[in-house]
Design a protein around this motif. Structure first.
Motif, PDB file in Angstrom:
ATOM      1  N   SER A   1     -26.808  11.448  13.822  1.00 31.26           N
ATOM      2  CA  SER A   1     -28.367  11.180  13.119  1.00 31.26           C
ATOM      3  C   SER A   1     -28.756  10.000  12.616  1.00 31.26           C
ATOM      4  O   SER A   1     -27.457   9.124  11.330  1.00 31.26           O
ATOM      5  CB  SER A   1     -28.747  12.595  12.134  1.00 31.26           C
ATOM      6  OG  SER A   1     -27.842  13.456  12.703  1.00 31.26           O
TER       7      SER A   1
ATOM      8  N   LEU B   1     -35.013   5.627  18.779  1.00 30.54           N
ATOM      9  CA  LEU B   1     -34.225   6.004  19.528  1.00 30.54           C
ATOM     10  C   LEU B   1     -32.844   4.642  20.198  1.00 30.54           C
ATOM     11  O   LEU B   1     -31.462   5.210  19.726  1.00 30.54           O
ATOM     12  CB  LEU B   1     -34.797   6.472  21.501  1.00 30.54           C
ATOM     13  CG  LEU B   1     -33.301   7.246  22.477  1.00 30.54           C
ATOM     14  CD1 LEU B   1     -32.624   7.862  21.556  1.00 30.54           C
ATOM     15  CD2 LEU B   1     -33.866   7.593  24.045  1.00 30.54           C
TER      16      LEU B   1
ATOM     17  N   ASN C   1     -30.056   5.008  17.701  1.00 33.58           N
ATOM     18  CA  ASN C   1     -29.304   6.166  17.451  1.00 33.58           C
ATOM     19  C   ASN C   1     -28.205   6.242  18.688  1.00 33.58           C
ATOM     20  O   ASN C   1     -26.969   6.336  18.166  1.00 33.58           O
ATOM     21  CB  ASN C   1     -30.317   7.595  17.790  1.00 33.58           C
ATOM     22  CG  ASN C   1     -30.526   7.984  16.180  1.00 33.58           C
ATOM     23  OD1 ASN C   1     -30.465   8.545  15.790  1.00 33.58           O
ATOM     24  ND2 ASN C   1     -31.955   7.273  15.551  1.00 33.58           N
TER      25      ASN C   1
ATOM     26  N   PRO D   1     -23.872   8.232  26.077  1.00 32.74           N
ATOM     27  CA  PRO D   1     -24.772   8.625  25.725  1.00 32.74           C
ATOM     28  C   PRO D   1     -25.416  10.092  26.347  1.00 32.74           C
ATOM     29  O   PRO D   1     -25.119  10.557  28.269  1.00 32.74           O
ATOM     30  CB  PRO D   1     -26.415   8.527  25.838  1.00 32.74           C
ATOM     31  CG  PRO D   1     -25.210   6.769  25.816  1.00 32.74           C
ATOM     32  CD  PRO D   1     -24.238   6.584  26.462  1.00 32.74           C
TER      33      PRO D   1
ATOM     34  N   TRP E   1     -26.865  14.238  25.072  1.00 29.06           N
ATOM     35  CA  TRP E   1     -28.891  14.318  24.683  1.00 29.06           C
ATOM     36  C   TRP E   1     -28.633  14.440  23.020  1.00 29.06           C
ATOM     37  O   TRP E   1     -27.988  13.370  22.610  1.00 29.06           O
ATOM     38  CB  TRP E   1     -27.939  15.717  24.696  1.00 29.06           C
ATOM     39  CG  TRP E   1     -27.541  16.542  24.950  1.00 29.06           C
ATOM     40  CD1 TRP E   1     -27.791  17.278  26.716  1.00 29.06           C
ATOM     41  CD2 TRP E   1     -26.439  16.879  25.593  1.00 29.06           C
ATOM     42  NE1 TRP E   1     -27.134  17.151  27.603  1.00 29.06           N
ATOM     43  CE2 TRP E   1     -25.587  17.451  27.054  1.00 29.06           C
ATOM     44  CE3 TRP E   1     -24.524  16.374  24.150  1.00 29.06           C
ATOM     45  CZ2 TRP E   1     -24.569  17.998  27.742  1.00 29.06           C
ATOM     46  CZ3 TRP E   1     -24.294  17.576  25.228  1.00 29.06           C
ATOM     47  CH2 TRP E   1     -23.642  17.809  26.923  1.00 29.06           C
ATOM     48  N   ALA E   2     -30.183  13.854  23.120  1.00 28.21           N
ATOM     49  CA  ALA E   2     -30.788  13.801  21.750  1.00 28.21           C
ATOM     50  C   ALA E   2     -31.872  15.378  21.167  1.00 28.21           C
ATOM     51  O   ALA E   2     -32.349  15.816  21.987  1.00 28.21           O
ATOM     52  CB  ALA E   2     -31.705  12.884  21.616  1.00 28.21           C
TER      53      ALA E   2
ATOM     54  N   ALA F   1     -34.824   6.010  26.792  1.00 31.80           N
ATOM     55  CA  ALA F   1     -34.199   7.765  27.350  1.00 31.80           C
ATOM     56  C   ALA F   1     -33.910   6.900  28.622  1.00 31.80           C
ATOM     57  O   ALA F   1     -32.446   7.473  29.421  1.00 31.80           O
ATOM     58  CB  ALA F   1     -34.783   8.704  26.650  1.00 31.80           C
TER      59      ALA F   1
ATOM     60  N   ILE G   1     -30.735   9.712  28.396  1.00 30.85           N
ATOM     61  CA  ILE G   1     -30.461  10.505  27.859  1.00 30.85           C
ATOM     62  C   ILE G   1     -30.935  12.134  27.642  1.00 30.85           C
ATOM     63  O   ILE G   1     -32.361  11.335  28.324  1.00 30.85           O
ATOM     64  CB  ILE G   1     -30.017   9.706  26.237  1.00 30.85           C
ATOM     65  CG1 ILE G   1     -29.722  11.301  24.951  1.00 30.85           C
ATOM     66  CG2 ILE G   1     -31.409   8.823  26.276  1.00 30.85           C
ATOM     67  CD1 ILE G   1     -28.452  10.745  23.958  1.00 30.85           C
TER      68      ILE G   1
ATOM     69  N   LEU H   1     -33.450  14.452  26.100  1.00 22.99           N
ATOM     70  CA  LEU H   1     -34.758  15.061  24.770  1.00 22.99           C
ATOM     71  C   LEU H   1     -33.983  16.096  25.477  1.00 22.99           C
ATOM     72  O   LEU H   1     -35.305  17.157  26.030  1.00 22.99           O
ATOM     73  CB  LEU H   1     -35.885  14.672  24.405  1.00 22.99           C
ATOM     74  CG  LEU H   1     -36.198  15.094  23.241  1.00 22.99           C
ATOM     75  CD1 LEU H   1     -35.720  14.772  21.641  1.00 22.99           C
ATOM     76  CD2 LEU H   1     -37.815  14.635  23.273  1.00 22.99           C
TER      77      LEU H   1
ATOM     78  N   LEU I   1     -33.862  11.631  14.544  1.00 19.57           N
ATOM     79  CA  LEU I   1     -33.139  11.673  15.742  1.00 19.57           C
ATOM     80  C   LEU I   1     -31.755  12.110  15.666  1.00 19.57           C
ATOM     81  O   LEU I   1     -30.978  11.828  14.667  1.00 19.57           O
ATOM     82  CB  LEU I   1     -33.232  10.469  16.073  1.00 19.57           C
ATOM     83  CG  LEU I   1     -34.201  10.691  17.550  1.00 19.57           C
ATOM     84  CD1 LEU I   1     -34.538   8.864  17.459  1.00 19.57           C
ATOM     85  CD2 LEU I   1     -33.440  11.263  18.481  1.00 19.57           C
ATOM     86  N   THR I   2     -31.138  13.416  16.004  1.00 20.84           N
ATOM     87  CA  THR I   2     -29.752  13.270  16.486  1.00 20.84           C
ATOM     88  C   THR I   2     -29.352  13.302  17.860  1.00 20.84           C
ATOM     89  O   THR I   2     -30.243  13.063  19.168  1.00 20.84           O
ATOM     90  CB  THR I   2     -29.596  14.770  15.887  1.00 20.84           C
ATOM     91  OG1 THR I   2     -29.268  14.900  14.843  1.00 20.84           O
ATOM     92  CG2 THR I   2     -28.108  14.944  16.199  1.00 20.84           C
ATOM     93  N   VAL I   3     -28.709  12.152  18.471  1.00 21.00           N
ATOM     94  CA  VAL I   3     -27.401  12.324  19.522  1.00 21.00           C
ATOM     95  C   VAL I   3     -26.480  12.407  19.599  1.00 21.00           C
ATOM     96  O   VAL I   3     -25.914  12.206  18.566  1.00 21.00           O
ATOM     97  CB  VAL I   3     -28.151  10.076  19.836  1.00 21.00           C
ATOM     98  CG1 VAL I   3     -29.305  10.212  19.768  1.00 21.00           C
ATOM     99  CG2 VAL I   3     -26.770   9.485  18.504  1.00 21.00           C
TER     100      VAL I   3
END
Ligand code: ADP
Ligand code: MG
Length: 317
Positions: A40, A63, A66, A77, A79-80, A105, A110, A112, A126-128
């Motif tokens: 994150s 993004l 991250n 990569p 998901w986010a 993305a 990746i 969202l 953001l969390t990836v």
């Protein structure tokens, strides 16, 4: 209203998820046998960006920084999630932000898959999530005495651009135009991270500056390092300003370039170069790891350089 906002701006097809935006949770099916890499990062107005910054650029950068953490881990990569606080519902701002965000993305496939939206001072969190085969993640604790130290791309550009924007360094406008993209549109080195699996002994992305971030590798790996200043890769326009202490600080300790700094055994030099070529990015050997603790920067004659940057706490040790 908020639901409408999410539907309009943040809901896209999520081919890599079982269920994306719209329910209480997203549903994800990790590839069997893979480990999840999760990170994150938060961007606050006034601290990480200024109110005048372009919203599309912010979407890109939030993004990108991250993804850079996934790159530094050698993760693919997947998901986010996006938690965003907005002072008001500004449709034009959101449209531009989403455009920048989803362009980045799409580049890295990746999805969202969820998030949270609330009113408040502009904050982007953001969390990836990415995937990496067990045992192949590029960690900070694997550097060994004798390893080479490498860096991707060029460094110092983003920090120089920031120094220029903040009035700490005078630059000709034509020169500033060459470094500003590094600050606003960083490129996460995803392909390089993947190519370095099984090759790099440690890796980190340079978000806070080369000395500080390499310092994290040294600390976690319980080793020391010597860097040769003249080998540090910089744009020609940055070199033209290196007579200024501010510019030298930018290269050594500036950060925000999101290049990868990594170590690899000296016997794997050709493999590292081949991996970088396959990823389409230049890499430069900038020093070596040794058993004695501490981080020394030397000039082309091997003489230790005095480094002005005071905020750097690993340097004195
Ligand atoms: P809940 O109250 O159940 O958490 P929310 O109203 O916060 O639901 O969110 C509704 C749906 O929209 C959820 O699936 C959530 O993950 C998603 N979501 C909310 N904000 C965002 C955002 N900024 N980006 C992407 N998805 C979002
Ligand atoms: Mg919610």
């Amino acid at each position: 209203m908020e639901f409408d906002l999410i539907a309009r701006h943040f809901t896209r097809a999520t081919p890599g998820a079982v269920l994306g935006v719209g329910d209480d949770c997203a549903l994800l099916a990790p590839t069997p046998g893979m480990q999840l890499a999760v990170s994150s990062d938060m961007l606050l107005e006034g601290r990480h960006f200024s109110p005048q910054d372009s919203p599309a650029g912010l979407g890109h950068k939030s993004l990108a920084v991250n993804l850079s953490d996934l790159a530094a881990m050698g993760a693919t990569p997947r998901w986010a999630t996006l938690a965003i606080a907005l002072p008001d519902e500004n449709d034009a701002w959101l449209t531009a932000f989403a455009r920048g965000f989803f362009r980045m993305a799409d580049m890295h496939a990746i999805d969202l898959v969820g998030g949270d939206t609330t009113r408040g001072a502009l904050t982007i969190s953001l969390t990836v999530m990415g995937e990496v085969p067990p045992g192949q993640a590029l960690r900070r604790d694997g550097a060994q005495a004798g390893d080479d130290i490498w860096v991707s791309g060029v460094i110092g550009s983003a920090a120089l651009a920031l120094a220029y924007r903040q009035g700490r360094l005078f630059m000709e406008q034509i020169d500033a135009a060459k470094v500003l993209p590094a600050l606003y549109l960083p490129t996460p080195r995803i392909e390089l991270g993947l190519a370095l699996r099984g090759l790099a002994s440690s890796a980190i992305d340079i978000s806070d500056g080369l000395l500080g971030d390499l310092g994290h590798i040294l600390e976690r790996s319980r080793v020391g390092a010597t860097l040769e200043f003249s080998t540090l890769p910089t744009l020609p326009v940055v070199q033209a300003y290196l007579h200024e202490a501010v510019a030298r600080d930018c290269v050594l300790a500036g950060g925000d370039d999101y290049e990868l700094c990594f170590t690899a055994p000296a016997c794997r030099r050709n493999a590292v170069l081949a991996a970088a070529a396959s990823a389409g990015v230049a890499v430069t050997r900038i020093g070596h790891i040794h058993a004695e603790p501490g981080l020394t920067v030397i000039d082309a004659n091997g003489q230790p350089l005095h480094v002005d940057k005071t905020g750097y706490d690993h340097f004195a040790t």
